[in-house]
Structure formats: structure tokens, C-alpha cells
Design a protein around this motif. Structure first.
Motif, PDB file in Angstrom:
ATOM      1  N   TYR A 111      28.429  32.010  41.971  1.00  0.00           N
ATOM      2  CA  TYR A 111      29.766  32.610  41.835  1.00  0.00           C
ATOM      3  C   TYR A 111      29.624  34.109  42.068  1.00  0.00           C
ATOM      4  N   CYS A 112      30.144  34.587  43.197  1.00  0.00           N
ATOM      5  CA  CYS A 112      29.913  35.991  43.535  1.00  0.00           C
ATOM      6  C   CYS A 112      31.020  36.928  43.048  1.00  0.00           C
ATOM      7  N   GLY A 113      32.176  36.388  42.623  1.00  0.00           N
ATOM      8  CA  GLY A 113      33.221  37.253  42.065  1.00  0.00           C
ATOM      9  C   GLY A 113      34.611  36.805  42.433  1.00  0.00           C
ATOM     10  N   ASP A 114      35.613  37.620  42.027  1.00  0.00           N
ATOM     11  CA  ASP A 114      37.006  37.253  42.300  1.00  0.00           C
ATOM     12  C   ASP A 114      37.838  38.488  42.580  1.00  0.00           C
ATOM     13  N   ALA A 115      39.096  38.272  42.994  1.00  0.00           N
ATOM     14  CA  ALA A 115      40.033  39.363  43.303  1.00  0.00           C
ATOM     15  C   ALA A 115      41.447  38.890  42.976  1.00  0.00           C
ATOM     16  N   PRO A 116      42.377  39.837  42.644  1.00  0.00           N
ATOM     17  CA  PRO A 116      43.733  39.462  42.228  1.00  0.00           C
ATOM     18  C   PRO A 116      44.715  39.229  43.369  1.00  0.00           C
ATOM     19  N   ASP A 117      44.352  39.634  44.595  1.00  0.00           N
ATOM     20  CA  ASP A 117      45.246  39.383  45.727  1.00  0.00           C
ATOM     21  C   ASP A 117      44.462  39.505  47.024  1.00  0.00           C
ATOM     22  N   GLY A 118      45.110  39.112  48.119  1.00  0.00           N
ATOM     23  CA  GLY A 118      44.437  39.094  49.402  1.00  0.00           C
ATOM     24  C   GLY A 118      44.008  40.461  49.894  1.00  0.00           C
ATOM     25  N   GLU A 119      44.828  41.472  49.630  1.00  0.00           N
ATOM     26  CA  GLU A 119      44.517  42.820  50.113  1.00  0.00           C
ATOM     27  C   GLU A 119      43.231  43.343  49.469  1.00  0.00           C
ATOM     28  N   MET A 120      43.101  43.142  48.160  1.00  0.00           N
ATOM     29  CA  MET A 120      41.907  43.600  47.459  1.00  0.00           C
ATOM     30  C   MET A 120      40.711  42.705  47.769  1.00  0.00           C
ATOM     31  N   ALA A 121      40.978  41.483  48.172  1.00  0.00           N
ATOM     32  CA  ALA A 121      39.884  40.547  48.452  1.00  0.00           C
ATOM     33  C   ALA A 121      39.152  40.876  49.753  1.00  0.00           C
ATOM     34  N   LEU A 122      39.879  41.401  50.743  1.00  0.00           N
ATOM     35  CA  LEU A 122      39.270  41.590  52.070  1.00  0.00           C
ATOM     36  C   LEU A 122      37.995  42.434  52.055  1.00  0.00           C
ATOM     37  N   PRO A 123      38.000  43.643  51.452  1.00  0.00           N
ATOM     38  CA  PRO A 123      36.738  44.410  51.446  1.00  0.00           C
ATOM     39  C   PRO A 123      35.633  43.722  50.649  1.00  0.00           C
ATOM     40  N   LEU A 124      36.014  42.970  49.602  1.00  0.00           N
ATOM     41  CA  LEU A 124      35.009  42.258  48.816  1.00  0.00           C
ATOM     42  C   LEU A 124      34.404  41.104  49.610  1.00  0.00           C
ATOM     43  N   ILE A 125      35.224  40.454  50.407  1.00  0.00           N
ATOM     44  CA  ILE A 125      34.718  39.389  51.284  1.00  0.00           C
ATOM     45  C   ILE A 125      33.705  39.963  52.265  1.00  0.00           C
ATOM     46  N   GLU A 126      34.004  41.139  52.786  1.00  0.00           N
ATOM     47  CA  GLU A 126      33.093  41.814  53.711  1.00  0.00           C
ATOM     48  C   GLU A 126      31.767  42.134  53.022  1.00  0.00           C
ATOM     49  N   GLU A 127      31.862  42.562  51.754  1.00  0.00           N
ATOM     50  CA  GLU A 127      30.667  42.959  51.013  1.00  0.00           C
ATOM     51  C   GLU A 127      29.866  41.760  50.523  1.00  0.00           C
ATOM     52  N   TRP A 128      30.544  40.749  49.967  1.00  0.00           N
ATOM     53  CA  TRP A 128      29.851  39.626  49.337  1.00  0.00           C
ATOM     54  C   TRP A 128      29.494  38.494  50.304  1.00  0.00           C
ATOM     55  N   ALA A 129      30.224  38.410  51.414  1.00  0.00           N
ATOM     56  CA  ALA A 129      29.988  37.345  52.407  1.00  0.00           C
ATOM     57  C   ALA A 129      29.935  35.961  51.768  1.00  0.00           C
ATOM     58  N   PRO A 130      31.021  35.524  51.122  1.00  0.00           N
ATOM     59  CA  PRO A 130      31.003  34.198  50.489  1.00  0.00           C
ATOM     60  C   PRO A 130      30.947  33.092  51.537  1.00  0.00           C
ATOM     61  N   ASP A 131      30.424  31.938  51.135  1.00  0.00           N
ATOM     62  CA  ASP A 131      30.429  30.759  52.003  1.00  0.00           C
ATOM     63  C   ASP A 131      31.727  29.973  51.839  1.00  0.00           C
ATOM     64  N   ILE A 132      32.263  29.982  50.601  1.00  0.00           N
ATOM     65  CA  ILE A 132      33.490  29.248  50.293  1.00  0.00           C
ATOM     66  C   ILE A 132      34.466  30.177  49.594  1.00  0.00           C
ATOM     67  N   MET A 152      33.831  32.462  46.077  1.00  0.00           N
ATOM     68  CA  MET A 152      34.694  33.572  45.640  1.00  0.00           C
ATOM     69  C   MET A 152      36.103  33.035  45.388  1.00  0.00           C
ATOM     70  N   ILE A 153      36.776  33.587  44.366  1.00  0.00           N
ATOM     71  CA  ILE A 153      38.124  33.135  44.010  1.00  0.00           C
ATOM     72  C   ILE A 153      39.108  34.298  44.123  1.00  0.00           C
ATOM     73  N   VAL A 154      40.286  34.003  44.691  1.00  0.00           N
ATOM     74  CA  VAL A 154      41.372  34.995  44.787  1.00  0.00           C
ATOM     75  C   VAL A 154      42.619  34.368  44.168  1.00  0.00           C
ATOM     76  N   ASP A 155      43.093  34.981  43.079  1.00  0.00           N
ATOM     77  CA  ASP A 155      44.284  34.473  42.377  1.00  0.00           C
ATOM     78  C   ASP A 155      44.875  35.621  41.564  1.00  0.00           C
TER      79      ASP A 155
END
Length: 532
Positions: A30-51, A5-8
Motif C-alpha cells: 500500500y503506497c498511499g492515498d489522495a483525496p481527489d484526482g488533481e492531488m493524485a496525479l503528482p503522487l502517481i508520478e512519484e509512487w508509480a503504483p501498479d493498481i 494506491m487509493i483516491v477517494d
């Protein structure tokens, strides 16, 4: 495949990274990306990336803040920090947070892939270390008894643990210890008993024990001499058990399995020992009740139990009625309406018949249920004629099992092989799904498959998958990860490891060897674990 997952906050960077890498071919998802840390947190919970690849400078929640939260909540996720600011303070903070890698923008696709593969390799190495640490001596022995580990993996694990495992003969004994008082101290007693058993058993066979529960010891006996194993088992059932009971003021119920010549046979011996322990417990309970009845009713009827057992082994059905009439003649004096003496004599005979039958031929998975059903029938006996009918039924049932054991399992084995042939590409295939398909309990299916084929179900499944992979490597241009999916492995790295262990070379090396005749894997199989 490891999920990335990428956050930028820069959309162009996210899109460039997403489109410039052939993720599947490189072994990533590649499970997806997010534009900032705040928006990334729920996606990390949902996608459970390894990296997780994250920029440092972002609005709302920057990369270091995100890394701090992720490290605290999901420490298994590996974090790669990207920054356009070559400042020592950022790198210093990233290291403090336990970030796996730190790189400077702009980063090329080749550089990013190099970093990703380095991180992936670190993850694989960590997993291997954790597996090695988890494989203690007790777990290895428990997995061998449970049929959860293949021959090659067992030998490798034993070597790492400096555990001498190889021998010509093996057998399992289960010791169930019951204290008359202070039951809470049973666990302490088991450790003391283990010391005594080591001293007494090692004169004949090497003992590898483990504690299965707070009241049970499992003893793996091994020796290069069949006579030594036999002598040790006889002494365990005889004077060693009695001496332990006297020394530790306890009662011991012992279950003993058959001698086996292969490591995979340990599982069979273990299942037999468990069945033997169950029948022994019922027999001891019945004998205690019988002794009380003899005292109360002043009865002393002799039944030649050995004669009945001999007829069970060698007798002919057409002689059944005549034999039972003579055998049951002493029971004519029993008043079946008022006395319970006859019931306990028949119950004792039934349990001993099942014990002998279990040694002579393979009893079904429903043996326990059959014993309970027969015990209920004994309780309904109201006359000597009913007693005769019961003995007819007992002999008939056991003879039917003896006849069926010689041929019925070929159909079951064929069903298993057919199911594996159809479903080998399904990652969810397991001992549980296979046993449900053939409608036999997992433990019993595991036992009969090993006995009939000489390999465990998991070894057979791995053999089918690897053989199919070899065929695809030679006849198609599919990528290694694609072949992994086609033969039932969702993790290409794991597939490659299994392939190399089985064939001695990597999939790439195998393909580069050119056309080769298709052949079975070596007899020493590799298996992946199947969980129920």
C-alpha cells in the motif's frame, strides 16, 4: 509486490480500506492515498503504483477524468473504479476508458481483496504473454549464446517456438562477412548466404542460425553424431568458406568454437568462436602484409611453424634454449634494422600459438591484451639475440597460462560460491556484481564457471536461493512473501513461479508435505535472468 494506491474524497473510506487489509500478507504494497484526482496525479508520478483504486464522484477532478489521464500517460497501471452511483452511464464510460474493474460502494475488505487478486492475476498473465511474444527464435538463440537463459527455460521456450533444440552435440561458428563494394547491402547478402549454408551444412548437422549484426552470422550446429559436427566444422573452415567467398564476392572471417555436449555449453563454444574470429582477423591482416613485404624485399625464409607449435604443446622448459636456437637459425639473415620481414614472421607465429593455446587450454580474459603487448614487443626487436629473447618469452607466457589453467580457477569458483553464500538474499546480486567482486570480466567468469561446475552462475544462484527457501519453509513459520524477501526475491509471485519450476510444487505445497530431508534441486536447473 504490486503497489496499490487509493483516491477517494472521503477520508473515512480511505482509512477504512487502508486499515482493514493486511497488505503484505496478501502480497501487495500500500503506497498511499489522495483525496481527489488533481492531488493524485503528482503522487502517481512519484509512487508509480501498479493498481489504482479511485472513486468516481470527487471534487476538482473526478475519477473518470483521472482514469482518462492515467490511461493516456501510464497505460500499464490497472484502474479499479468505485462508485456509489449505480448508473449505467458511469459503467459505460469506465469501460470505454479501459478501466480494469468497476465495483459499487460500499465494498467490503473481502470483496476488494478478491478484485485485487483478480487484477493481479490478469497482470501476471499479460506479463507471461508479453514474455512469450518477446522470446523469438533469434532471441532464444542469442540468449543461449550469451549465457542468459537456463537449460529448462530454453527447452520450454524452444517448445513454444516449435524449435527442435535437443541434441547430443553442439558447436558454434561465427561468420563475419565483408564486401569489397556496396557494404550497405551486406544485410541482404547475409540472408542469401544463410540459405546456402542451410543447404550445405544440413548434410552433416542441423543448422540453427541468427544474424548477430549487419555483417555477422552466428551458426548453432547440432547433431547426435560427434563425427558429423566435426566434419561440418572442418568443411566450414575449408571449402564451404571458399565457395561462399567466390559466390558472393566477399571475404569471410570465420570463428569456430569447441564441441559441447550440453545446452549450457553453447555459451562456452560461442565465447571460443568469438576469440577464434579475433585471432583469425589479425592473422589474415598479418599475412597480407607479409605477402607485400616478400614481394618488395625478395625474401623467402622458412620457419617450421608446426615444429614450434609441437614444442609448445609437448616441450620441456629445460630444452627451451636449445630448441629456440635451432628454430630461429633461419632468422639470422634478417636485417632487423632495415627489414620488417622478420617482424611479420614472428607476429604470424605468435597469433598461431595463441590459436592453438586457445584450443588446448583455457586462455585468460586478457588474451587480447597479451597479444597486443607481444606485438608491441616484436616491434622493438633490433637483433637476432632480441628475437631469441622474444621467443623465450612467448613460450614462457603460454606455458605459464597452461599451468595456471589447470588449478587457478578453483580459487575463483570458491570466491564466487562464498560471495553467493553471503549475498544470495540481496536482490541486486548479478553477474556484473559477482565478476566485479572476483575481478574477472563477466564473459570470462561465465565461461570458466560453466566449465568448472557444469552449471551457469545464474543456475547456481537460483539453486542456493531455492535450497535456503526450502529450509526456511520447513524450519520457520514465516509467510511465503517473507521467505521470498529473505532469499533475495522482492516479488513473491515471481519467487513462487521459480520455486514451482525448480521443485515441482508451490511453497505452500512443499511446506504441507511435512519434514523432508534437505536435498539439492534436480540437475535440470531453473534460473532467473542476470543482467550485466
Amino acid at each position: 509486490m504490486k503497489k496499490v494506491m487509493i483516491v477517494d474524497d472521503e477520508i473515512a473510506i480511505r482509512e477504512n480500506i487502508r486499515s482493514s487489509v493486511d497488505w503484505k500478507q496478501e502480497g501487495f504494497h500500500y503506497c498511499g492515498d489522495a483525496p481527489d484526482g488533481e492531488m493524485a496525479l503528482p503522487l502517481i508520478e512519484e509512487w508509480a503504483p501498479d493498481i489504482l483504486i479511485t472513486d468516481i464522484k470527487m471534487p476538482f477532478m473526478n475519477g473518470l477524468e483521472l482514469a482518462s489521464i492515467v490511461r493516456a500517460q501510464k497505460p500499464e497501471i490497472k484502474i479499479i473504479i468505485m462508485s456509489g452511483h449505480d448508473e449505467f452511464s458511469y459503467a459505460q464510460e469506465a469501460i470505454r476508458l479501459g478501466v480494469t474493474e468497476y465495483c459499487l460502494k460500499p465494498v467490503s475488505a473481502a470483496e476488494l481483496l478478491q478484485i485485487l487478486h483478480q487484477v493481479s492475476q490478469k497482470m501476471d498473465e499479460e506479463e507471461q504473454r508479453l514474455m512469450s511474444l518477446a522470446m523469438t527464435k533469434e532471441k532464444l538463440l542469442a540468449d543461449l549464446c550469451g549465457g542468459l537463459i537456463g537449460t529448462s527455460d530454453a527447452i520450454d521456450s524452444a517448445k513454444k517456438l516449435s524449435l527442435p533444440l535437443s541434441a547430443k552435440f553442439y558447436a558454434i561458428a561465427i561468420v563475419d562477412v565483408r564486401l569489397e563494394e556496396d557494404a550497405q547491402h551486406t544485410e541482404q547478402l547475409l540472408n542469401k548466404m544463410l540459405f546456402v549454408l542451410q543447404e550445405t551444412c544440413n548434410a552433416h548437422a542441423e543448422l540453427l542460425p541468427y544474424i548477430r549484426s549487419r555483417t555477422e552470422l552466428v551458426l548453432l550446429l547440432k547433431s547426435n553424431s560427434e563425427d558429423s559436427i566435426t566434419t561440418c566444422l572442418e568443411e566450414l573452415r575449408g571449402h564451404i568458406r571458399l565457395e561462399l567467398e567466390q559466390q558472393f564476392t566477399c571475404s569471410i572471417i570465420l570463428g569456430i568454437g569447441s564441441r559441447q555436449e550440453r545446452l549450457q555449453g553453447i555459451h562456452i563454444s560461442y565465447l571460443e568462436a568469438d576469440e577464434d574470429k579475433y585471432i583469425t582477423r589479425l592473422t589474415l591482416q598479418n599475412k597480407a602484409s607479409l605477402r607485400r613485404i616478400q614481394l618488395d624485399e625478395k625474401m623467402d625464409i622458412f620457419l617450421d611453424r608446426n615444429q614450434f607449435l609441437e614444442f609448445l604443446k609437448l616441450g620441456s622448459p629445460h630444452l627451451r634454449n636449445h630448441f629456440v636456437q635451432e628454430f630461429a637459425a633461419p632468422l639470422k639473415s634478417v636485417d632487423w634494422q632495415k627489414s620488417t620481414y622478420g617482424f611479420y614472421l614472428l607476429n604470424d607465429l605468435t597469433l598461431e600459438c595463441f590459436r592453438i593455446a586457445n584450443q588446448l587450454f583455457r586462455m585468460g580474459a586478457d588474451a587480447d591484451e597479451s597479444i597486443r603487448s607481444l606485438q608491441e614487443r616484436i616491434q622493438r626487436i633490433g637483433s637476432w639475440e632480441h628475437c631469441m629473447e622474444y621467443l623465450f618469452t612467448l613460450l614462457d607466457q603460454l606455458w605459464q597460462r597452461r599451468a595456471a589453467s589447470s588449478g587457478k580457477y578453483s580459487d575463483v569458483i570458491d570466491q564466487v560460491k562464498s560471495y553467493v553464500a553471503e549475498q544470495y538474499n540481496n536482490e541486486q546480486v548479478s553477474l556484473k556484481t559477482i565478476s566485479a567482486h572476483v575481478r574477472i570480466s563477466s564473459s570470462h567468469l561465465s565461461k570458466i564457471f560453466s566449465q568448472e561446475t557444469g552449471q551457469t552462475i545464474t543456475e547456481y544462484l537460483t539453486q542456493v536461493r531455492i535450497n535456503k527457501a526450502k529450509e526456511l519453509l520447513k524450519t520457520t513459520s514465516s509467510k511465503t512473501f517473507e521467505i521470498a524477501y529473505k532469499v533475495g526475491y522482492n516479488d513473491p509471485h515471481y519467487f513462487s513461479n521459480i520455486f514451482k519450476k525448480t521443485t515441482g510444487c508451490t511453497p505452500k505445497e512443499f511446506r504441507s508435505q511435512g519434514a523432508m530431508p534437505f536435498h539439492e534441486p534436480p540437475s535440470e536447473q531453473i534460473e532467473e535472468p542476470l543482467y550485466e
